[in-house]
Design an enzyme around this catalytic site. Structure first.
Site, mmCIF file in Angstrom:
data_model
loop_
_atom_site.group_PDB
_atom_site.id
_atom_site.type_symbol
_atom_site.label_atom_id
_atom_site.label_comp_id
_atom_site.label_asym_id
_atom_site.label_seq_id
_atom_site.Cartn_x
_atom_site.Cartn_y
_atom_site.Cartn_z
ATOM 1 C CD GLU A 72 52.217 114.274 50.111
ATOM 2 O OE1 GLU A 72 52.849 114.685 51.097
ATOM 3 O OE2 GLU A 72 51.904 113.082 49.931
ATOM 4 C CE LYS A 110 45.162 107.437 51.135
ATOM 5 N NZ LYS A 110 44.242 106.594 50.327
ATOM 6 C CB SER A 134 41.841 99.674 51.087
ATOM 7 O OG SER A 134 41.463 99.825 49.729
HETATM 8 C C1 LIG Z 1 44.657 105.863 49.247
HETATM 9 C C2 LIG Z 1 43.952 104.588 49.087
HETATM 10 C C3 LIG Z 1 44.602 103.414 48.650
HETATM 11 C C4 LIG Z 1 46.050 103.393 48.230
HETATM 12 O O1 LIG Z 1 46.959 103.715 49.228
HETATM 13 P P1 LIG Z 1 47.892 102.615 49.919
HETATM 14 O O2 LIG Z 1 48.881 103.419 50.659
HETATM 15 O O3 LIG Z 1 48.492 101.797 48.818
HETATM 16 O O4 LIG Z 1 47.025 101.805 50.790
HETATM 17 C C5 LIG Z 1 43.874 102.232 48.562
HETATM 18 N N1 LIG Z 1 42.567 102.198 48.874
HETATM 19 C C6 LIG Z 1 41.895 103.294 49.283
HETATM 20 C C7 LIG Z 1 40.454 103.176 49.602
HETATM 21 C C8 LIG Z 1 42.559 104.520 49.397
HETATM 22 O O5 LIG Z 1 41.876 105.609 49.801
#
Ligand SMILES: *Cc1c(COP(=O)(O)O)cnc(C)c1O
Length: 393
Positions: free
Chosen positions: A111, A89, A377
């Protein structure tokens, strides 16, 4: 097939900017300026420098030997979990704060639902010395204490949204209202490839560093830039959009999107938008969303806070609609087991969002030499309570 946004912000049938009249000047200012600003040499230099020295990029592309043996394919993990703050993020919040400063903004609003995007925003505001207000539903504030305190430690003000269900959608409404009343000095940082144009395209561009790195890293490791599959989880869809970005027009690369099925897609407790959703307008863009027959947004459910969202970004609605990406859905149970599996096989405790992407590997059919890149992610530190409560390890 070209998967690019047109100048009105549409990906095929999806996208656009469905906003109240009062918000038009703010969104229009962004729309007119974002491409020229992020195309400036000085912007690119500062963005790249911060990604390198602050976020810790490039993140490794790691060949997961034992995971590969398990699923009988060559599996690489793109280690976004190693980014500063623990997830992808921050790539986007860095980009947006640099843009905001070039537009002369002194204040940032955002938000947040579970608090992850709030923390990533509070982090870059501290870095740049800008004032930060994060709107969060009162119910979420109570549920997500550690992230609330993280934001406060970083110097942000967390403002409770007290209307409606007191969750993400109410926090979004409050943030919109704030922005309407403070158009000149304030930038609104949206955390995924959602919202009115130009947000989905802007966020995808900031996250596209992920696939930019995958290309040269895979070339080094495998002698080719192109994997057979790229797998990513989809909440709003920003980590997936970043991992797909430079491969969108390359049909040799299969794009796999993984949604959260919660307790099961027929249970009434799911967040799998492409299974359960229909076209409609959510957060300022036309997309697929979970809704009742009369168009009320249905509360989604997933064990993973980051995937607990009733829509998907318009780029993903288009990738689904056109067949360019294949969508899988994974239950809480399957994701938790996959999270433990990765921990045991590779010594990496993943975020539960990322564990959904891992669980989809079990639903796919690979040939032995297939090269798979899975976008990891985020890391599991924030989810320790959930792992403990689940308990089966
Ligand atoms: C917020 C988050 C997501 C989901 O958000 P996307 O916009 O779909 O990427 C996925 N993995 C993690 C670790 C997150 O913090």
């Amino acid at each position: 097939m070209k998967v690019a946004v047109d100048n009105r912000g549409y990906y095929g049938k999806f996208g656009g900017a469905y906003i109240p009249e009062m918000l038009y000047p703010n969104v229009e200012e962004l729309r007119q300026n974002y491409l020229s600003i992020i195309g400036e040499e000085s912007f690119k230099k500062e963005f790249d420098h911060l990604l390198k020295t602050y976020v810790g990029r490039p993140t490794p592309l790691y060949f997961a030997q034992r995971l590969s043996e398990k699923f009988k394919a060559k599996i690489y993990l793109k280690r976004e979990d190693l980014c500063h703050t623990g997830a992808h993020k921050v790539n986007n919040t860095i980009g947006q704060i640099l843009l905001a400063m070039r537009l002369g903004k002194q204040k940032i609003i955002a938000e947040t639902g579970a608090g992850q995007h709030g923390v990533a925003t509070a982090t870059v505001c501290a870095l740049m010395g800008l004032e930060c207000i994060v709107y969060m539903g009162e119910v979420d504030i109570a549920r997500q204490k550690p992230n609330v305190e993280r934001m406060r430690i970083l110097g942000a003000e967390v403002r409770p949204a007290k209307s409606g269900s007191k969750t993400l959608k109410d926090a979004t409404n409050e943030a919109m209202r704030h922005w309407i009343n403070n158009p000149v000095d304030t930038h609104y940082i949206i955390g995924s490839v959602v919202g009115p144009h130009p947000y989905p395209d802007m966020v995808a561009r900031f996250q596209s560093v992920i696939s930019q790195e995958i290309k040269w890293q895979l070339k080094e490791a495998e002698g080719t830039e192109n994997p057979d599959y790229i797998v990513a989880c989809v909440g709003g869809g920003s980590n997936a959009a970043g991992a797909y970005y430079h491969y969108l027009d390359n049909k040799d690369v299969n794009l796999i999107a993984v949604e959260a099925a919660g307790l099961g897609n027929n249970s009434g407790e799911s967040a799998a938008t492409t299974v359960l959703g229909r076209p409609g307008v959510l957060h300022g863009s036309k997309t697929l969303l979970m809704q009742t027959d009369d168009g009320q947004v249905v509360e989604p459910y997933s064990i993973s806070a980051g995937l607990d969202y009733p829509g998907i970004g318009p780029i993903h609605a288009h990738l689904f609609d056109s067949g360019r990406a294949q969508f899988y859905s994974v239950t809480d149970e399957e994701a938790m087991k996959a999270g433990i599996l990765l921990s045991r096989l590779e010594g990496i405790i993943p975020a539960i969002e990322s564990a959904h992407a891992l669980a989809a590997l079990g639903q796919m059919d690979f040939s032995k030499d297939d090269v798979v890149v899975l976008n990891l992610s985020g890391r599991g530190d924030k989810d320790l309570e959930t792992y403990i409560k689940w308990g089966r390890y």
